[in-house]
Design a protein around this motif. Structure first.
Motif, PDB file in Angstrom:
ATOM      1  N   ALA A  20       0.834  -1.209   0.000  1.00  0.00           N
ATOM      2  CA  ALA A  20       0.000   0.000   0.000  1.00  0.00           C
ATOM      3  C   ALA A  20       0.865   1.255   0.000  1.00  0.00           C
ATOM      4  CB  ALA A  20      -0.933   0.000   1.214  1.00  0.00           C
ATOM      5  N   LEU A  21       1.973   1.207   0.749  1.00  0.00           N
ATOM      6  CA  LEU A  21       2.883   2.354   0.784  1.00  0.00           C
ATOM      7  C   LEU A  21       3.507   2.575  -0.588  1.00  0.00           C
ATOM      8  CD1 LEU A  21       4.219   4.522   2.539  1.00  0.00           C
ATOM      9  CD2 LEU A  21       6.006   2.852   3.102  1.00  0.00           C
ATOM     10  N   THR A  22       3.850   1.504  -1.265  1.00  0.00           N
ATOM     11  CA  THR A  22       4.404   1.618  -2.629  1.00  0.00           C
ATOM     12  C   THR A  22       3.400   2.268  -3.561  1.00  0.00           C
ATOM     13  OG1 THR A  22       5.771  -0.345  -2.276  1.00  0.00           O
ATOM     14  CG2 THR A  22       5.373   0.318  -4.547  1.00  0.00           C
ATOM     15  N   ASP A  23       2.136   1.850  -3.491  1.00  0.00           N
ATOM     16  CA  ASP A  23       1.092   2.447  -4.331  1.00  0.00           C
ATOM     17  C   ASP A  23       0.952   3.939  -4.052  1.00  0.00           C
ATOM     18  OD1 ASP A  23       0.568   0.033  -5.527  1.00  0.00           O
ATOM     19  OD2 ASP A  23      -1.088  -0.486  -4.170  1.00  0.00           O
ATOM     20  N   GLU A  24       1.009   4.309  -2.779  1.00  0.00           N
ATOM     21  CA  GLU A  24       0.860   5.720  -2.410  1.00  0.00           C
ATOM     22  C   GLU A  24       2.022   6.563  -2.959  1.00  0.00           C
ATOM     23  OE1 GLU A  24       0.121   8.521   1.566  1.00  0.00           O
ATOM     24  OE2 GLU A  24       0.297   6.342   1.750  1.00  0.00           O
ATOM     25  N   VAL A  25       3.223   6.030  -2.859  1.00  0.00           N
ATOM     26  CA  VAL A  25       4.383   6.763  -3.368  1.00  0.00           C
ATOM     27  C   VAL A  25       4.317   6.884  -4.891  1.00  0.00           C
ATOM     28  CG1 VAL A  25       6.896   6.717  -3.639  1.00  0.00           C
ATOM     29  CG2 VAL A  25       5.864   6.183  -1.426  1.00  0.00           C
ATOM     30  N   GLY A  27       1.685   6.867  -6.753  1.00  0.00           N
ATOM     31  CA  GLY A  27       0.638   7.841  -7.058  1.00  0.00           C
ATOM     32  C   GLY A  27       1.136   9.267  -6.888  1.00  0.00           C
ATOM     33  N   GLY A  28       1.907   9.515  -5.824  1.00  0.00           N
ATOM     34  CA  GLY A  28       2.447  10.851  -5.607  1.00  0.00           C
ATOM     35  C   GLY A  28       3.431  11.258  -6.684  1.00  0.00           C
ATOM     36  N   ARG A  45       7.101   0.234 -10.167  1.00  0.00           N
ATOM     37  CA  ARG A  45       6.868  -0.498  -8.921  1.00  0.00           C
ATOM     38  C   ARG A  45       8.118  -1.198  -8.385  1.00  0.00           C
ATOM     39  NH1 ARG A  45       2.646  -1.904  -6.125  1.00  0.00           N
ATOM     40  NH2 ARG A  45       1.220  -1.110  -7.719  1.00  0.00           N
ATOM     41  N   ILE A 112       6.406  11.336   1.847  1.00  0.00           N
ATOM     42  CA  ILE A 112       5.266  10.439   2.055  1.00  0.00           C
ATOM     43  C   ILE A 112       5.586   9.417   3.146  1.00  0.00           C
ATOM     44  CG2 ILE A 112       3.874   8.621   0.982  1.00  0.00           C
ATOM     45  CD1 ILE A 112       4.082  10.188  -1.652  1.00  0.00           C
ATOM     46  N   ARG A 116       3.793   8.931   6.883  1.00  0.00           N
ATOM     47  CA  ARG A 116       3.212   7.667   7.357  1.00  0.00           C
ATOM     48  C   ARG A 116       3.930   7.174   8.611  1.00  0.00           C
ATOM     49  NH1 ARG A 116       0.419   5.224   7.755  1.00  0.00           N
ATOM     50  NH2 ARG A 116       0.423   3.219   6.688  1.00  0.00           N
TER      51      ARG A 116
END
Length: 445
Positions: A20-25, A27-28, A45, A112, A116
């Motif tokens: 989830a943290l990877t997805d958030e980064v 996205g940013g 990724r 980010i 977190r």
């Protein structure tokens, strides 16, 4: 000596939610950096995931060191750096992305993760004393490794930069007709007849001429193009100026690394012709982005003003690039956006291609107004608005913020002074051509 367990517990929580943290980064990065938005999520990724795991592991190791007598008090962040394999990946990535964007990506990702991490620490009632040493060490680590990235990329790009410059010079020479072609269709004949001693060291000409010695297939059909972003103001005046003024030539795209240049290349990338190494055949000409396409861009191409020539082999590229330039100037002068050939712009492009005719019509239809100063300029403005609004008097009056009777009077005076009848189609065409010539080419010298 540190005894709190909040830091390792918080790091463990982030490790557990690493996907989830990877997805958030990701996205940013894609939201804030256009160059990253052009890279697929699948490509980003693995790199982001590896970077996050590396960073979280280092934070955990710093925390463990501080909890031991040997590690207490050491906050200089000297112990860890980017692994060499990851640094090599970063250098490779920088061949397709601007280095400054990669550095920004590290900053964005760090922000980010730090946010977190702070949330996890707060949930465990962590204190400022727990966070401060980690923050200071993390900042020093990011700064040190940012410097390593810059040095690594700079060292790896020295040769590439020279190769890119040579390629750009060769493409420019092709477009401007400065390549000397011989009888051979392969590389050696590009220099034309003459002794080998005439060839300069390095295999290409420095001062405006370049040789296509093996890097370009002379028989391949390519579309020359010239492009700029819409609504980009060139030096000396606005691109979409409705009043007479200098024609827009250069729009200030100096080359790779410039945001506008990179944006144009990114938009055209699916259609760009490539050399033997897979690099796009692009350059700049008088500030515009120019080069060769393998095919015409699909869709409406709304993000660009793009002038196109017809597909041509190498010896015919210069003539077609001239036509592409005329199409770009005509489209820009009329505030059009999209991809155009000279033929598609019809009479607009003809005004660009035949400046002598336009100058003669200016002398015939507009010169009498010049003797009347501001009054003459007002009458010319009235005629221009009348034509631009499709001969609709009330619509033209609204654009000039005058009463229709006032505009009617100005048009009558325009006819009297210039000897023109705005009811005669031939006179109307000549007035339109003269006004358009002023817009595209500027006032007479």
């Amino acid at each position: 000596m540190e005894t709190s367990t909040t830091v390792p517990e918080s790091v463990a929580a982030l490790h557990a939610a690493i996907d989830a943290l990877t997805d958030e980064v990701i996205g940013g990065l894609r939201a804030q950096l256009p160059s990253y938005a052009e890279v697929s999520v699948d490509q980003l990724r693995p790199r982001v995931l590896a970077s996050l795991r590396n960073g979280l592991t280092l934070v955990q190791r710093w925390s463990e060191e501080r909890r031991t007598p040997q590690g207490a008090g050491h906050d200089d962040g000297r112990a860890y750096a980017i692994p060499e394999t990851h640094l090599n990946e970063v250098t490779a990535l920088a061949r397709s992305l601007p280095v400054e964007d990669i550095i920004s990506a590290y900053r964005i990702g760090t922000d980010i993760v730090w946010r977190r991490f702070g949330e996890e620490m707060a949930a465990r009632r962590g204190t400022a004393e727990d966070l401060l040493p980690i923050a200071e060490t993390l900042r020093a680590w990011v700064d040190a490794n940012t410097l390593r990235i810059v040095r690594s990329c700079r060292a790896g790009f020295g040769e590439d930069v020279m190769t890119d410059r040579r390629r750009a010079a060769q493409v420019r020479a092709l477009l401007l007709g400065e390549v000397r072609w011989g009888k051979s269709l392969s590389g050696g004949g590009a220099w034309g007849p003459g002794p080998a001693d005439d060839r300069p060291a390095g295999g290409y000409l420095d001062d405006g001429e370049a040789a296509a010695d093996g890097w370009y297939d002379r028989g391949a059909l390519r579309l020359p193009f010239r492009a700029r972003l819409p609504d980009v103001a060139p030096p000396g005046g606005p691109v979409r100026a409705p009043e007479p003024g200098p024609a827009p030539y250069a729009t200030g795209h100096p080359g790779p690394g410039d945001g506008a240049f990179d944006r144009i290349v990114a938009l055209l990338r699916p259609w760009l012709a490539l050399d033997g190494t897979g690099k796009p055949l692009v350059t700049t000409v008088d500030g515009d982005v120019a080069g060769l396409l393998a095919g015409r861009p699909g869709g409406l191409c709304r993000g660009l003003v793009l002038g196109l020539g017809a597909p041509a082999p190498a010896p015919g590229l210069a003539a077609e690039f001239t036509r592409a330039t005329q199409a770009l100037r005509a489209a820009t002068g009329f505030g059009l956006v999209g991809a155009f050939t000279r033929e598609e712009l019809g009479l607009r492009a003809t005004v660009v291609a035949l400046p002598a005719v336009g100058e003669a019509l200016v002398g015939l239809r507009l010169a009498p107004l010049a003797e009347r100063g501001e009054d003459g300029a007002q009458l010319e403005e009235a005629a221009a608005a009348y034509l631009e609004q499709g001969l609709r008097l009330e619509a033209a009056a609204r654009t000039l913020y005058v009463h229709p009777n006032t505009l009617r009077n100005r048009l009558r005076r325009f006819e009297e002074i210039t000897g023109t009848s705005l009811r005669d189609p031939a006179d109307l065409a000549e007035v339109w051509w003269a006004l358009t010539h002023r817009r595209i080419h500027g006032p007479a010298s």
